[in-house]
Write an enzyme that holds these catalytic residues in place. Sequence first.
Site, PDB file in Angstrom:
ATOM      1  N   ARG A  45       1.919  -1.419  -3.929  1.00 49.96           N
ATOM      2  CA  ARG A  45       1.678  -1.889  -2.560  1.00 49.96           C
ATOM      3  C   ARG A  45       2.717  -1.363  -1.595  1.00 49.96           C
ATOM      4  O   ARG A  45       2.418  -0.940  -0.497  1.00 49.96           O
ATOM      5  CB  ARG A  45       1.692  -3.426  -2.532  1.00 49.96           C
ATOM      6  CG  ARG A  45       0.509  -4.043  -3.234  1.00 49.96           C
ATOM      7  CD  ARG A  45       0.778  -5.458  -3.614  1.00 49.96           C
ATOM      8  NE  ARG A  45       1.877  -5.543  -4.566  1.00 49.96           N
ATOM      9  CZ  ARG A  45       2.168  -6.589  -5.296  1.00 49.96           C
ATOM     10  NH1 ARG A  45       1.472  -7.677  -5.166  1.00 49.96           N
ATOM     11  NH2 ARG A  45       3.172  -6.580  -6.150  1.00 49.96           N
ATOM     12  N   SER A  76      -0.482 -12.130  -6.681  1.00 49.52           N
ATOM     13  CA  SER A  76      -0.898 -13.397  -7.321  1.00 49.52           C
ATOM     14  C   SER A  76       0.169 -14.458  -7.103  1.00 49.52           C
ATOM     15  O   SER A  76      -0.139 -15.633  -6.889  1.00 49.52           O
ATOM     16  CB  SER A  76      -1.099 -13.193  -8.823  1.00 49.52           C
ATOM     17  OG  SER A  76      -2.083 -12.234  -9.057  1.00 49.52           O
ATOM     18  N   HIS A 130      -6.420  -6.654  -6.413  1.00 49.82           N
ATOM     19  CA  HIS A 130      -6.785  -6.139  -7.736  1.00 49.82           C
ATOM     20  C   HIS A 130      -8.194  -5.519  -7.700  1.00 49.82           C
ATOM     21  O   HIS A 130      -8.423  -4.434  -8.243  1.00 49.82           O
ATOM     22  CB  HIS A 130      -6.816  -7.266  -8.781  1.00 49.82           C
ATOM     23  CG  HIS A 130      -5.490  -7.860  -9.128  1.00 49.82           C
ATOM     24  ND1 HIS A 130      -5.244  -9.214  -9.076  1.00 49.82           N
ATOM     25  CD2 HIS A 130      -4.332  -7.291  -9.556  1.00 49.82           C
ATOM     26  CE1 HIS A 130      -3.999  -9.453  -9.461  1.00 49.82           C
ATOM     27  NE2 HIS A 130      -3.412  -8.304  -9.745  1.00 49.82           N
ATOM     28  N   LYS A 185       5.733 -17.165 -20.301  1.00 53.87           N
ATOM     29  CA  LYS A 185       5.412 -17.610 -18.940  1.00 53.87           C
ATOM     30  C   LYS A 185       4.421 -18.756 -18.971  1.00 53.87           C
ATOM     31  O   LYS A 185       3.479 -18.743 -19.765  1.00 53.87           O
ATOM     32  CB  LYS A 185       4.766 -16.442 -18.162  1.00 53.87           C
ATOM     33  CG  LYS A 185       5.706 -15.745 -17.213  1.00 53.87           C
ATOM     34  CD  LYS A 185       4.866 -14.906 -16.258  1.00 53.87           C
ATOM     35  CE  LYS A 185       5.685 -13.968 -15.422  1.00 53.87           C
ATOM     36  NZ  LYS A 185       4.829 -13.030 -14.675  1.00 53.87           N
TER      37      LYS A 185
HETATM   38  O1  PNS Z   1       0.612  -8.000 -13.285  1.00 52.04           O
HETATM   39  P1  PNS Z   1       1.978  -7.787 -13.865  1.00 52.04           P
HETATM   40  O2  PNS Z   1       2.523  -9.101 -14.374  1.00 52.04           O
HETATM   41  O3  PNS Z   1       2.903  -7.081 -12.916  1.00 52.04           O
HETATM   42  O4  PNS Z   1       1.811  -6.818 -15.153  1.00 52.04           O
HETATM   43  C1  PNS Z   1       2.910  -6.411 -15.918  1.00 52.04           C
HETATM   44  C2  PNS Z   1       2.457  -5.689 -17.217  1.00 52.04           C
HETATM   45  C3  PNS Z   1       1.443  -6.530 -17.981  1.00 52.04           C
HETATM   46  C4  PNS Z   1       1.814  -4.371 -16.879  1.00 52.04           C
HETATM   47  C5  PNS Z   1       3.725  -5.436 -18.074  1.00 52.04           C
HETATM   48  O5  PNS Z   1       4.480  -6.613 -18.158  1.00 52.04           O
HETATM   49  C6  PNS Z   1       3.426  -4.944 -19.482  1.00 52.04           C
HETATM   50  O6  PNS Z   1       2.912  -3.866 -19.681  1.00 52.04           O
HETATM   51  N1  PNS Z   1       3.709  -5.789 -20.493  1.00 52.04           N
HETATM   52  C7  PNS Z   1       3.442  -5.486 -21.888  1.00 52.04           C
HETATM   53  C8  PNS Z   1       4.726  -5.308 -22.689  1.00 52.04           C
HETATM   54  C9  PNS Z   1       5.211  -3.879 -22.624  1.00 52.04           C
HETATM   55  O7  PNS Z   1       4.522  -2.945 -22.950  1.00 52.04           O
HETATM   56  N2  PNS Z   1       6.456  -3.730 -22.157  1.00 52.04           N
HETATM   57  C10 PNS Z   1       7.082  -2.438 -21.972  1.00 52.04           C
HETATM   58  C11 PNS Z   1       6.621  -1.843 -20.648  1.00 52.04           C
HETATM   59  S1  PNS Z   1       7.740  -0.680 -20.098  1.00 52.04           S
END
Ligand code: PNS
Length: 164
Positions: free
Chosen positions: A94, A132, A17, A41
Amino acid sequence: MRRAIYPGSFDPVTNGHLDIIERGCKLFDEIIIAILVNPDKQPFFSIDERREMLGAVLKTIERGTCVIQVDHFQGLLVHYALAQKADAIVRGIRAISDYEYELQMALMNRRLEPSIETVFMMPAETYSYVSSRLVKEVFQLGGELKGLVPPLVEARMRDKLASD
Ligand code: PNS
């Protein structure tokens, strides 16, 4: 003035990150690191703990003139990004395996809010397998985390284990 959101769970923040944030600082004037509050979660670290750790480890990175903030959000990412007047969403990719999910999210976010671009960035190869999720698994099974997360994060993980 270009502002980007770097969203994620950051549970915990990894060296991968931080590598993406450093690279993002070369492209953007401001980066808001936005931690998703996900009631579905069970996290390892609370939002406050993640915010505090991010704040501390960000002091050590190469940022040039880039302004970095740490925040958290709930709900749709594009709503948050609009409210922050962001131009872009940064995501680290990645491996090819990340691409499919990231592409879906980027295209859905574009459909929801066409004014916000998603920028995919590649971390250094050294971090191309660091996540993570794996960091937590390796830690919980007694493996070595040196080089995967900042020393402060590893120390906080040990503190947490000791206090449980
Ligand atoms: O680090 P992560 O868990 O891969 O991050 C995922 C994240 C936070 C980017 C994604 O889950 C997100 O944007 N969640 C917010 C809800 C949302 O906007 N959902 C529609 C996305 S298409």
